[in-house]
Design a protein around this motif. Structure first.
Motif, PDB file in Angstrom:
ATOM      1  N   SER A 143      46.696  45.670  28.092  1.00  0.00           N
ATOM      2  CA  SER A 143      47.525  46.075  29.219  1.00  0.00           C
ATOM      3  C   SER A 143      46.944  45.523  30.513  1.00  0.00           C
ATOM      4  CB  SER A 143      47.613  47.601  29.301  1.00  0.00           C
ATOM      5  OG  SER A 143      46.432  48.138  29.863  1.00  0.00           O
ATOM      6  N   PRO A 144      47.802  45.172  31.472  1.00  0.00           N
ATOM      7  CA  PRO A 144      47.301  44.662  32.760  1.00  0.00           C
ATOM      8  C   PRO A 144      46.340  45.648  33.435  1.00  0.00           C
ATOM      9  CG  PRO A 144      49.637  44.239  32.561  1.00  0.00           C
ATOM     10  CD  PRO A 144      49.252  45.112  31.388  1.00  0.00           C
ATOM     11  N   TYR A 145      46.583  46.950  33.332  1.00  0.00           N
ATOM     12  CA  TYR A 145      45.687  47.931  33.945  1.00  0.00           C
ATOM     13  C   TYR A 145      44.289  47.833  33.342  1.00  0.00           C
ATOM     14  CZ  TYR A 145      43.432  52.327  35.093  1.00  0.00           C
ATOM     15  OH  TYR A 145      42.528  53.266  35.509  1.00  0.00           O
ATOM     16  N   GLU A 146      44.216  47.738  32.037  1.00  0.00           N
ATOM     17  CA  GLU A 146      42.918  47.725  31.365  1.00  0.00           C
ATOM     18  C   GLU A 146      42.201  46.379  31.462  1.00  0.00           C
ATOM     19  OE1 GLU A 146      43.424  51.094  27.964  1.00  0.00           O
ATOM     20  OE2 GLU A 146      44.432  49.173  27.650  1.00  0.00           O
ATOM     21  N   GLN A 147      42.900  45.324  31.801  1.00  0.00           N
ATOM     22  CA  GLN A 147      42.279  44.006  31.859  1.00  0.00           C
ATOM     23  C   GLN A 147      42.181  43.417  33.264  1.00  0.00           C
ATOM     24  OE1 GLN A 147      40.747  42.764  29.241  1.00  0.00           O
ATOM     25  NE2 GLN A 147      41.371  44.665  28.276  1.00  0.00           N
ATOM     26  N   GLU A 148      43.026  43.846  34.174  1.00  0.00           N
ATOM     27  CA  GLU A 148      43.108  43.203  35.492  1.00  0.00           C
ATOM     28  C   GLU A 148      42.625  44.082  36.638  1.00  0.00           C
ATOM     29  OE1 GLU A 148      44.060  40.048  35.785  1.00  0.00           O
ATOM     30  OE2 GLU A 148      44.555  39.845  33.669  1.00  0.00           O
ATOM     31  N   HIS A 164      39.732  47.367  38.169  1.00  0.00           N
ATOM     32  CA  HIS A 164      38.349  47.863  38.171  1.00  0.00           C
ATOM     33  C   HIS A 164      38.055  48.688  36.915  1.00  0.00           C
ATOM     34  CE1 HIS A 164      34.539  48.959  39.932  1.00  0.00           C
ATOM     35  NE2 HIS A 164      34.857  50.230  39.986  1.00  0.00           N
ATOM     36  N   TYR A 165      39.076  49.212  36.277  1.00  0.00           N
ATOM     37  CA  TYR A 165      38.890  49.980  35.038  1.00  0.00           C
ATOM     38  C   TYR A 165      38.071  49.173  34.019  1.00  0.00           C
ATOM     39  CZ  TYR A 165      39.900  52.253  30.602  1.00  0.00           C
ATOM     40  OH  TYR A 165      39.773  52.851  29.378  1.00  0.00           O
ATOM     41  N   ALA A 166      38.354  47.878  33.872  1.00  0.00           N
ATOM     42  CA  ALA A 166      37.615  47.032  32.929  1.00  0.00           C
ATOM     43  C   ALA A 166      36.144  46.936  33.325  1.00  0.00           C
ATOM     44  CB  ALA A 166      38.234  45.635  32.852  1.00  0.00           C
ATOM     45  N   SER A 167      35.846  46.940  34.614  1.00  0.00           N
ATOM     46  CA  SER A 167      34.461  46.907  35.080  1.00  0.00           C
ATOM     47  C   SER A 167      33.713  48.167  34.675  1.00  0.00           C
ATOM     48  CB  SER A 167      34.417  46.767  36.603  1.00  0.00           C
ATOM     49  OG  SER A 167      35.080  45.614  37.022  1.00  0.00           O
ATOM     50  N   LEU A 168      34.356  49.319  34.875  1.00  0.00           N
ATOM     51  CA  LEU A 168      33.739  50.591  34.496  1.00  0.00           C
ATOM     52  C   LEU A 168      33.506  50.648  32.994  1.00  0.00           C
ATOM     53  CD1 LEU A 168      35.991  52.946  36.658  1.00  0.00           C
ATOM     54  CD2 LEU A 168      33.699  52.102  37.232  1.00  0.00           C
ATOM     55  N   TRP A 169      34.508  50.249  32.235  1.00  0.00           N
ATOM     56  CA  TRP A 169      34.421  50.265  30.781  1.00  0.00           C
ATOM     57  C   TRP A 169      33.305  49.339  30.313  1.00  0.00           C
ATOM     58  CZ3 TRP A 169      34.998  46.449  27.097  1.00  0.00           C
ATOM     59  CH2 TRP A 169      35.074  46.891  25.777  1.00  0.00           C
ATOM     60  N   TRP A 170      33.240  48.123  30.845  1.00  0.00           N
ATOM     61  CA  TRP A 170      32.253  47.148  30.424  1.00  0.00           C
ATOM     62  C   TRP A 170      30.834  47.625  30.739  1.00  0.00           C
ATOM     63  CZ3 TRP A 170      31.471  43.871  26.942  1.00  0.00           C
ATOM     64  CH2 TRP A 170      30.500  42.874  27.051  1.00  0.00           C
ATOM     65  N   ALA A 171      30.606  48.181  31.920  1.00  0.00           N
ATOM     66  CA  ALA A 171      29.283  48.701  32.276  1.00  0.00           C
ATOM     67  C   ALA A 171      28.892  49.828  31.330  1.00  0.00           C
ATOM     68  CB  ALA A 171      29.273  49.182  33.725  1.00  0.00           C
ATOM     69  N   GLY A 218      33.791  58.777  36.231  1.00  0.00           N
ATOM     70  CA  GLY A 218      34.732  59.760  36.743  1.00  0.00           C
ATOM     71  C   GLY A 218      35.173  59.445  38.163  1.00  0.00           C
ATOM     72  N   THR A 219      36.109  60.244  38.642  1.00  0.00           N
ATOM     73  CA  THR A 219      36.649  60.030  39.983  1.00  0.00           C
ATOM     74  C   THR A 219      35.913  60.838  41.050  1.00  0.00           C
ATOM     75  OG1 THR A 219      38.294  61.756  39.615  1.00  0.00           O
ATOM     76  CG2 THR A 219      38.955  59.482  39.138  1.00  0.00           C
ATOM     77  N   ARG A 220      35.136  61.818  40.646  1.00  0.00           N
ATOM     78  CA  ARG A 220      34.484  62.672  41.645  1.00  0.00           C
ATOM     79  C   ARG A 220      33.066  62.208  41.956  1.00  0.00           C
ATOM     80  NH1 ARG A 220      31.558  67.393  39.303  1.00  0.00           N
ATOM     81  NH2 ARG A 220      31.400  66.938  37.087  1.00  0.00           N
ATOM     82  N   LEU A 221      32.616  62.545  43.142  1.00  0.00           N
ATOM     83  CA  LEU A 221      31.273  62.245  43.607  1.00  0.00           C
ATOM     84  C   LEU A 221      30.253  62.951  42.706  1.00  0.00           C
ATOM     85  CD1 LEU A 221      29.739  61.021  46.210  1.00  0.00           C
ATOM     86  CD2 LEU A 221      29.581  63.420  46.869  1.00  0.00           C
ATOM     87  N   GLN A 222      29.175  62.260  42.361  1.00  0.00           N
ATOM     88  CA  GLN A 222      28.093  62.839  41.563  1.00  0.00           C
ATOM     89  C   GLN A 222      26.806  62.803  42.373  1.00  0.00           C
ATOM     90  OE1 GLN A 222      28.266  64.098  38.407  1.00  0.00           O
ATOM     91  NE2 GLN A 222      30.444  63.638  38.209  1.00  0.00           N
ATOM     92  N   ARG A 223      26.002  63.828  42.240  1.00  0.00           N
ATOM     93  CA  ARG A 223      24.677  63.869  42.873  1.00  0.00           C
ATOM     94  C   ARG A 223      23.664  63.462  41.815  1.00  0.00           C
ATOM     95  NH1 ARG A 223      22.369  63.822  47.814  1.00  0.00           N
ATOM     96  NH2 ARG A 223      20.450  64.986  47.818  1.00  0.00           N
ATOM     97  N   VAL A 224      22.944  62.361  42.043  1.00  0.00           N
ATOM     98  CA  VAL A 224      21.967  61.845  41.087  1.00  0.00           C
ATOM     99  C   VAL A 224      20.571  62.224  41.562  1.00  0.00           C
ATOM    100  CG1 VAL A 224      20.999  59.756  40.038  1.00  0.00           C
ATOM    101  CG2 VAL A 224      23.464  59.917  40.445  1.00  0.00           C
ATOM    102  N   VAL A 242      36.217  42.397  35.872  1.00  0.00           N
ATOM    103  CA  VAL A 242      35.122  42.549  34.907  1.00  0.00           C
ATOM    104  C   VAL A 242      34.113  41.414  35.035  1.00  0.00           C
ATOM    105  CG1 VAL A 242      36.249  41.378  32.963  1.00  0.00           C
ATOM    106  CG2 VAL A 242      34.592  43.214  32.526  1.00  0.00           C
ATOM    107  N   GLY A 243      34.536  40.243  35.458  1.00  0.00           N
ATOM    108  CA  GLY A 243      33.620  39.133  35.696  1.00  0.00           C
ATOM    109  C   GLY A 243      32.706  39.396  36.878  1.00  0.00           C
ATOM    110  N   PHE A 244      33.266  39.972  37.952  1.00  0.00           N
ATOM    111  CA  PHE A 244      32.438  40.359  39.101  1.00  0.00           C
ATOM    112  C   PHE A 244      31.442  41.440  38.685  1.00  0.00           C
ATOM    113  CE2 PHE A 244      36.079  38.656  41.550  1.00  0.00           C
ATOM    114  CZ  PHE A 244      35.386  37.783  42.369  1.00  0.00           C
TER     115      PHE A 244
END
Length: 163
Positions: free
Chosen positions: A3-8, A10-17, A105-111, A61-63
């Protein structure tokens, strides 16, 4: 999927990381080659998009792969992580150390990271976001712990040199 969403996006970047981090936790990974370099006419799953016969451009995902590669170190270091939405990998090479991760996730996390030793020698925190750019981010060292706020849907790299 293709799907364009999953490949084109930022979602693909999150998934790949996330895939790279989770596949590397045991320290035995030698090669990660699930993304092909460029799109094919019927298989749009590459890190590069072909614009014409001899012109290409990076997809999100390349970036992300460029960001990952910049901070990826040789050895995996044991790390306890209790955050469900944040995948993290601790790595080192000689005196260089890195905590590489992704907030899926979409929410801020404290690390919070204890045991790194404060202050961090040559410490640096970088975020990589949906705009396909990395930027410096602030972190604090107090009472032997490093902490920072991690925006949603962001890759990060906290790096420092051991003294």
């Amino acid at each position: 999927t293709l799907s364009p969403y999953e490949q084109e996006t930022h979602y693909a970047s999150l998934w790949w990381a996330s895939v790279a981090i989770n596949s590397s936790q045991d320290g035995l990974l030698d090669m990660l080659n699930w993304f092909q370099a460029d799109d094919e006419s019927d298989h749009r799953k590459g890190m590069l998009r072909q614009l014409d016969d001899d012109r290409y451009e990076l997809k999100p995902v390349g970036f992300a792969q460029q960001f990952i590669q910049k901070y990826w170190l040789q050895d995996v270091v044991r790390l306890e992580n209790d955050a469900f939405e944040v995948d993290v990998l601790a790595m080192s090479t000689d005196l260089q150390h890195c905590l590489f991760g992704v907030n899926k996730g979409t929410r801020l996390q404290r690390v919070n990271l204890s045991g790194a030793g404060c202050p961090l020698s040559k410490g640096s925190l970088r975020y990589f976001g949906a705009d396909n750019r990395s930027r410096d981010a602030p972190f604090s060292c107090k009472d032997g712990s490093v902490s920072f706020d991690l925006p949603g849907e962001t890759l990060f790299a906290l790096s420092w040199t051991a003294t």
